[in-house]
Each structure stands twice: as structure tokens, then as C-alpha cells.
Design an enzyme around this catalytic site. Structure first.
Site, PDB file in Angstrom:
ATOM      1  N   HIS A 313       0.857  -1.192   0.000  1.00  0.00           N
ATOM      2  CA  HIS A 313       0.000   0.000   0.000  1.00  0.00           C
ATOM      3  C   HIS A 313       0.890   1.237   0.000  1.00  0.00           C
ATOM      4  O   HIS A 313       1.949   1.247   0.634  1.00  0.00           O
ATOM      5  CB  HIS A 313      -0.897   0.022   1.239  1.00  0.00           C
ATOM      6  CG  HIS A 313      -2.059   0.960   1.112  1.00  0.00           C
ATOM      7  ND1 HIS A 313      -1.940   2.303   1.362  1.00  0.00           N
ATOM      8  CD2 HIS A 313      -3.335   0.747   0.726  1.00  0.00           C
ATOM      9  CE1 HIS A 313      -3.116   2.881   1.143  1.00  0.00           C
ATOM     10  NE2 HIS A 313      -3.979   1.961   0.762  1.00  0.00           N
ATOM     11  N   ASP A 371      -8.031  -5.205  -0.180  1.00  0.00           N
ATOM     12  CA  ASP A 371      -8.465  -6.024  -1.324  1.00  0.00           C
ATOM     13  C   ASP A 371      -8.111  -7.490  -1.189  1.00  0.00           C
ATOM     14  O   ASP A 371      -8.517  -8.301  -2.016  1.00  0.00           O
ATOM     15  CB  ASP A 371      -7.831  -5.465  -2.608  1.00  0.00           C
ATOM     16  CG  ASP A 371      -8.354  -4.067  -2.896  1.00  0.00           C
ATOM     17  OD1 ASP A 371      -7.540  -3.133  -3.002  1.00  0.00           O
ATOM     18  OD2 ASP A 371      -9.583  -3.915  -2.949  1.00  0.00           O
TER      19      ASP A 371
HETATM   20  C1  SDX Z   1      -6.138   0.337  -2.911  1.00  0.00           C
HETATM   21  O1  SDX Z   1      -4.325   4.827  -1.942  1.00  0.00           O
HETATM   22  C2  SDX Z   1      -5.247   4.193  -1.347  1.00  0.00           C
HETATM   23  O2  SDX Z   1      -5.656   4.551  -0.240  1.00  0.00           O
HETATM   24  C3  SDX Z   1      -5.839   3.010  -2.110  1.00  0.00           C
HETATM   25  C4  SDX Z   1      -6.874   2.170  -1.380  1.00  0.00           C
HETATM   26  C5  SDX Z   1      -8.146   2.966  -1.111  1.00  0.00           C
HETATM   27  O3  SDX Z   1      -8.899   2.546  -0.216  1.00  0.00           O
HETATM   28  O4  SDX Z   1      -8.422   3.926  -1.869  1.00  0.00           O
HETATM   29  O5  SDX Z   1      -6.354   1.699  -0.163  1.00  0.00           O
HETATM   30  C6  SDX Z   1      -7.298   0.972  -2.231  1.00  0.00           C
HETATM   31  O6  SDX Z   1      -5.851   0.710  -4.014  1.00  0.00           O
HETATM   32  C7  SDX Z   1      -5.295  -0.673  -2.159  1.00  0.00           C
HETATM   33  C8  SDX Z   1      -4.081  -1.153  -2.993  1.00  0.00           C
HETATM   34  C9  SDX Z   1      -4.584  -2.200  -3.980  1.00  0.00           C
HETATM   35  N1  SDX Z   1      -3.488  -2.545  -4.953  1.00  0.00           N
HETATM   36  C10 SDX Z   1      -2.911  -3.759  -4.895  1.00  0.00           C
HETATM   37  O7  SDX Z   1      -3.133  -4.597  -4.016  1.00  0.00           O
HETATM   38  C11 SDX Z   1      -1.976  -4.019  -6.059  1.00  0.00           C
HETATM   39  C12 SDX Z   1      -0.679  -4.642  -5.539  1.00  0.00           C
HETATM   40  N2  SDX Z   1       0.045  -3.605  -4.802  1.00  0.00           N
HETATM   41  C13 SDX Z   1       1.055  -2.854  -5.498  1.00  0.00           C
HETATM   42  O8  SDX Z   1       0.772  -2.585  -6.834  1.00  0.00           O
HETATM   43  C14 SDX Z   1       1.581  -1.671  -4.682  1.00  0.00           C
HETATM   44  O9  SDX Z   1       1.807  -2.135  -3.420  1.00  0.00           O
HETATM   45  C15 SDX Z   1       0.758  -0.401  -4.603  1.00  0.00           C
HETATM   46  C16 SDX Z   1       0.395   0.131  -5.950  1.00  0.00           C
HETATM   47  C17 SDX Z   1      -0.479  -0.641  -3.811  1.00  0.00           C
HETATM   48  C18 SDX Z   1       1.607   0.644  -3.888  1.00  0.00           C
HETATM   49  O10 SDX Z   1       2.694   0.889  -4.709  1.00  0.00           O
HETATM   50  P1  SDX Z   1       3.775   2.019  -4.330  1.00  0.00           P
HETATM   51  O11 SDX Z   1       3.421   2.726  -3.089  1.00  0.00           O
HETATM   52  O12 SDX Z   1       4.032   2.831  -5.555  1.00  0.00           O
HETATM   53  O13 SDX Z   1       5.019   1.182  -3.946  1.00  0.00           O
HETATM   54  P2  SDX Z   1       6.089   0.660  -4.965  1.00  0.00           P
HETATM   55  O14 SDX Z   1       5.408   0.130  -6.183  1.00  0.00           O
HETATM   56  O15 SDX Z   1       7.124   1.694  -5.114  1.00  0.00           O
HETATM   57  O16 SDX Z   1       6.657  -0.595  -4.169  1.00  0.00           O
HETATM   58  C19 SDX Z   1       7.712  -0.449  -3.240  1.00  0.00           C
HETATM   59  C20 SDX Z   1       8.491  -1.756  -3.377  1.00  0.00           C
HETATM   60  C21 SDX Z   1       8.921  -2.054  -4.808  1.00  0.00           C
HETATM   61  O17 SDX Z   1      10.078  -2.871  -4.718  1.00  0.00           O
HETATM   62  P3  SDX Z   1      11.558  -2.150  -4.901  1.00  0.00           P
HETATM   63  O18 SDX Z   1      11.514  -1.420  -6.221  1.00  0.00           O
HETATM   64  O19 SDX Z   1      11.711  -1.242  -3.706  1.00  0.00           O
HETATM   65  O20 SDX Z   1      12.527  -3.301  -4.898  1.00  0.00           O
HETATM   66  O21 SDX Z   1       7.647  -2.859  -2.998  1.00  0.00           O
HETATM   67  C22 SDX Z   1       7.449  -3.707  -4.121  1.00  0.00           C
HETATM   68  C23 SDX Z   1       7.816  -2.909  -5.356  1.00  0.00           C
HETATM   69  O22 SDX Z   1       8.244  -3.773  -6.389  1.00  0.00           O
HETATM   70  N3  SDX Z   1       6.041  -4.070  -4.105  1.00  0.00           N
HETATM   71  C24 SDX Z   1       5.576  -5.293  -4.354  1.00  0.00           C
HETATM   72  C25 SDX Z   1       4.184  -5.201  -4.180  1.00  0.00           C
HETATM   73  N4  SDX Z   1       3.852  -3.949  -3.857  1.00  0.00           N
HETATM   74  C26 SDX Z   1       5.008  -3.245  -3.824  1.00  0.00           C
HETATM   75  N5  SDX Z   1       6.190  -6.441  -4.700  1.00  0.00           N
HETATM   76  C27 SDX Z   1       5.392  -7.522  -4.882  1.00  0.00           C
HETATM   77  N6  SDX Z   1       4.038  -7.516  -4.716  1.00  0.00           N
HETATM   78  C28 SDX Z   1       3.413  -6.375  -4.387  1.00  0.00           C
HETATM   79  N7  SDX Z   1       2.102  -6.361  -4.230  1.00  0.00           N
END
Ligand code: SDX
Length: 436
Positions: A313, A371
Site C-alpha cells: 500500500h 483487497d
Molecule cells: C487500494 O491509496 C489508497 O488509499 C488506495 C486504497 C483505497 O482505499 O483507496 O487503499 C485501495 O488501491 C489498495 C491497494 C490495492 N493494490 C494492490 O493490491 C496491487 C498490488 N500492490 C502494489 O501494486 C503496490 O503495493 C501499490 C500500488 C499498492 C503501492 O505501490 P507504491 O506505493 O508505488 O510502492 P512501490 O510500487 O514503489 O513498491 C515499493 C516496493 C517495490 O520494490 P523495490 O523497487 O523497492 O525493490 O515494494 C514492491 C515494489 O516492487 N512491491 C511489491 C508489491 N507492492 C510493492 N512487490 C510484490 N508484490 C506487491 N504487491
């Protein structure tokens, strides 16, 4: 909009740029959460800030919702989400978000009456559905139909009139479940069901989704309670991508129904509200506990676009408090529906256990979000995966419209127009065709 920012006590940040006069930037404090550095006068000093994804940028002041991501805290008008989920109904929460206080019984009854008497949509609206293919994704339909509402109410709205804003909120809160159920019925090739004013908000939604003209439909109280709780857990969440989309569109003075359509479009993405559908599909693809290590490895592999849907998140660097309640609700629903063998729940729970012990996820503070368990619960209720994000949109509409109303009343609010760091080609001049 009065603010809790007390200019007398505010501290000053000093920006030292070599060879230039120090730049003084006020530090402002809210009632909860991080202080902010007010940079609005920085451009006059010749600089912009750079913050792709707005990770460290407060885009506005707000009194609606507060999240402490490090501690996994979510408050709506000061009330913790777990208390609201277990002790109130979705309409009570809607009242709280819109009118800033929880309603008493008389206020709630009057509010429910207003909602019930706005649940029908114009008889022209069903005709709009005919323009869509039956296999259209229901979120595509929702984008179109919600935007179409602006064609029915455009001339009647003065966004600076509180009564007009309240009517927009009531109409949207009342009609969005009707439209959502219509999107489902259309995809099933079944007749649309009219709202039933004698039912609860969640009960009416389930009735419009699953009743047919051929026989009486009795709302199952277990599913009704679970549906209402799911609506509560998804109601609002600060300045998330879809709420910010509504605020951005609203900042131009656009029709509020069109602004909600912008929010629905943003919510659809799998990185945001589309994650619930993507998560269930992921659990089905994993299929068994034995295959979890393979998918954990893929989630960690930078060369593999696969991510664990429902994990991580932007704000929560702790367990999403909504996921905690969602997990409990999931167990309750499966137990009360006597669904014993639920393979996907076994996979989800084992996946969560393994991931939370894995250094990759621990270092990045990746926890299950709202989710992760919602899809399993929605499936148990009988909602098909392509409708999961529609359910999220139904629930989030109150958050979107409350933020839209707050923005309209904020004197500091102006059209949102970010700048950029330009890295393109410097100025050059057109060469006539014969010389190109
Ligand atoms: C919602 O904003 C809100 O409040 C949203 C929400 C709401 O109520 O409105 O809470 C609803 O959207 C919840 C989130 C639902 N999305 C998912 O579950 C999709 C999977 N999650 C990821 O796509 C990700 O965690 C995000 C998009 C939710 C957050 O991404 P960020 O904050 O941009 O973080 P990032 O992509 O920079 O990740 C940081 C690190 C990265 O690794 P490094 O580059 O540091 O090595 O964490 C890794 C990412 O690759 N990472 C994951 C991951 N999420 C982040 N690796 C594997 N699986 C994941 N799910």
C-alpha cells in the site's frame, strides 16, 4: 474553510541553495499526522518541487479521513474504522462523512428516507445500457452511465449552493447501487429490478442484484450484514488516486456527476480498486498451497511484472486495519453460510503467512490491504469477480462526493494544475519542408 493550522505557532523551514539567499518556508501542523512544509511561494523564488506519484505531497487540507500508515490507523471524522465497521451501518457512516457527526435515530430515519426516495433512475437511463455489448466490463458501463447522469442534472446544479451540493450527494448515494445492479443484470441478460424502499441500503442492493420478476426474493440477513460491512470498509480513504481524480476534475468546476465518473475510471486500475478482482484471479491461478512459493518468487523477481495483488500500500506500512476486519468478516460469512472447504481462503491465509515471514516483504513493509480478503467474501455472497470493483465504486461514492463537497467549500481551493521537470528538446526552429 477554518483551519487548525495556527500561523502564530508555526515553525519556519530554511532552504539553503548555494549562492542564493536562504528561502523561508512555513511549517504547518494539522490535528493528526505529519507536519507539512508550505511551498506554495517557492515558484516565485524560481523553483518547483519534484514528487512523482505525489508520495510526499499534501494536495489539500481535509477533515474527513485520517490515515496513520506506520501504525495502521484509519479514522473517519475521528472514529476508528474497526469501531465504525462493528458498531454502525453504512448509512450512519455516510451521514457522518457528509454532516460531520454520527446521526441519532431521528436523523438517520430522515436520511434513509431521503435516500430511499432517490433510488430510482430516469426511465431514459435503461436505454443507455443498450449501447453496450453484453460482455462489456461492468466498470466500463459504470464509467459511461455515471457520466451520463450529468446529462440529466446539469442545469440544476450551482456548486456554490450547499443545498445543491447536498442534493447531488443524496442522488449519487441513492442511485449508484441501482446503476451498479443494472450493470450486473445487463451483463447477465436479466431484467433490471426496481429498488425496494422497504429494504435496507445493502438489502436493497442485494435485491436489485439477485431478485427476478419470476419469484419473491428474500434478503439473507448474513449476506446483508456482510455487504453493509464491505460498504463501510471501502467508504473513504483520504487522497487516494480515485478521490484525487474527483478533486482534480471538481477543481475545474465540472459537473459533479462527471467528476464521479472520473473517480470510477481511476478506481478501475488493478493498482487501485481493480486489485480485488485481480487478487481473486491471482488466488485462482495459484490454485493450491503447494504453488505459493512459485508465485512468491515471481513477486520478488524484478524482471517479472507479477505482483501479489492485495498486498502492499502507498500509505500503510503496517497491516491495513480494513484488511483485519475484512478477514474476520470473510471467516464469519463462510462459517455462517456453512462453506467448509474454501480452497481460495486456505491459499490466501497461507500466502499471507509465508509473505509476512519473507524478508522481501518485511523490508518493504508489504502487508495485506483491504483487497486481499474482500474478493473471497464477495464471491461467497454470490458477486462475480468482474463486479468486485463496481462494489468498491458503490461504497466509495460517498467518500468521493464528500471530498468534492469539502473542496467546493475550501476558500484556498483552486484549479489543480501541477508543473513538471521538462527533460525534452530545448527550443529549436522549423525547417521548411524542402530542406527536411
Ligand atoms: C487500494 O491509496 C489508497 O488509499 C488506495 C486504497 C483505497 O482505499 O483507496 O487503499 C485501495 O488501491 C489498495 C491497494 C490495492 N493494490 C494492490 O493490491 C496491487 C498490488 N500492490 C502494489 O501494486 C503496490 O503495493 C501499490 C500500488 C499498492 C503501492 O505501490 P507504491 O506505493 O508505488 O510502492 P512501490 O510500487 O514503489 O513498491 C515499493 C516496493 C517495490 O520494490 P523495490 O523497487 O523497492 O525493490 O515494494 C514492491 C515494489 O516492487 N512491491 C511489491 C508489491 N507492492 C510493492 N512487490 C510484490 N508484490 C506487491 N504487491
Amino acid at each position: 474553510m477554518e483551519s487548525n493550522l495556527n500561523p502564530k505557532e508555526q515553525r519556519i523551514a530554511i532552504l539553503h541553495i548555494p549562492g542564493e539567499e536562504p528561502i523561508e518556508l512555513p511549517i504547518l501542523s494539522g490535528t493528526e499526522g505529519k507536519d507539512v512544509i508550505d511551498i506554495k511561494n517557492l515558484s516565485a523564488k524560481g523553483y518547483f518541487t519534484y514528487d512523482p506519484g505525489l508520495l510526499a505531497t499534501a494536495s489539500c487540507q481535509s477533515k474527513i479521513t485520517f490515515i496513520n500508515g506506520e501504525k495502521g490507523i484509519l479514522l473517519h471524522r475521528g472514529y476508528p474504522i474497526a469501531e465504525l465497521a462493528m458498531q454502525t451501518s453504512y448509512l450512519e457512516l455516510c451521514y457522518l462523512l457528509l454532516y460531520k457527526e454520527l446521526p441519532n435515530q431521528a436523523q438517520l430515519s430522515e436520511f434513509k428516507n431521503k435516500i430511499s426516495h432517490n433510488t430510482m433512475v430516469h426511465e431514459q437511463i435503461p436505454k443507455l445500457f443498450q449501447a453496450f455489448r453484453r460482455d462489456a466490463h461492468p466498470m466500463a458501463i459504470m464509467c459511461g452511465i455515471a457520466g451520463a447522469l450529468s446529462a440529466f442534472y446539469h442545469e440544476q446544479i450551482n456548486v456554490s449552493n450547499p443545498k445543491d451540493r447536498e442534493l447531488v450527494a443524496i442522488r449519487l448515494l441513492a442511485k449508484i447501487p441501482t446503476l451498479a445492479a443494472m450493470a450486473y443484470k445487463y451483463s447477465e441478460g436479466q431484467p433490471f429490478m426496481y429498488p425496494q424502499n422497504n429494504l435496507s441500503y445493502a438489502g436493497n442492493f442485494l435485491h436489485m442484484m439477485f431478485a427476478t420478476p419470476c419469484e419473491p426474493y428474500v434478503v439473507n440477513p448474513i449476506l446483508e450484514k456482510a455487504m453493509d460491512r464491505i460498504f463501510i470498509l471501502h467508504a473513504d480513504h483520504e487522497q487516494n488516486a480515485s478521490t484525487s481524480s474527483v478533486r482534480f476534475a471538481g477543481s475545474t468546476g465540472a459537473n459533479p456527476y462527471a467528476c464521479i465518473a472520473a473517480g470510477i475510471a481511476a478506481l478501475w486500475g488493478p493498482a487501485h480498486g481493480g486489485a480485488n478482482e485481480a487478487c481473486l484471479r491471482m488466488l485462482k491461478t495459484i490454485g493450491s498451497v503447494e504453488r505459493i512459493p512459485e508465485f512468491i518468487a515471481r513477486a520478488k523477481d524484478k524482471n517479472d511484472p507479477f505482483r501479489l495483488m492485495g498486498f502492499g500500500h502507498r500509505v500503510y506500512k503496517n497491516y491495513d486495519p480494513r484488511a483485519t476486519v475484512m478477514k474476520e468478516t470473510c471467516h464469519e460469512v463462510l462459517k455462517e453460510l456453512n462453506i467448509q472447504d474454501h480452497k481460495l481462503l486456505d491459499v490466501a491465509m497461507e500466502l499471507e503467512k509465508i509473505a509476512l515471514q519473507d524478508p522481501y516483504f518485511i523490508e518493504r513493509k508489504l502487508y495485506p490491504n483491504v483487497d486481499f480478503y474482500s474478493g473471497i467474501t464477495l464471491s461467497a455472497i454470490g458477486i462475480p469477480p468482474q463486479m468486485f470493483t463496481v462494489i468498491f465504486a458503490v461504497a466509495r461514492t460517498i467518500g468521493w462526493i464528500t471530498h468534492w463537497c469539502e473542496m467546493q467549500q475550501d476558500p484556498s481551493s483552486k484549479i489543480v494544475r501541477p508543473r513538471q521537470l521538462y527533460t525534452g528538446v530545448p527550443t529549436r526552429h522549423v525547417v521548411p519542408m524542402y530542406r527536411r
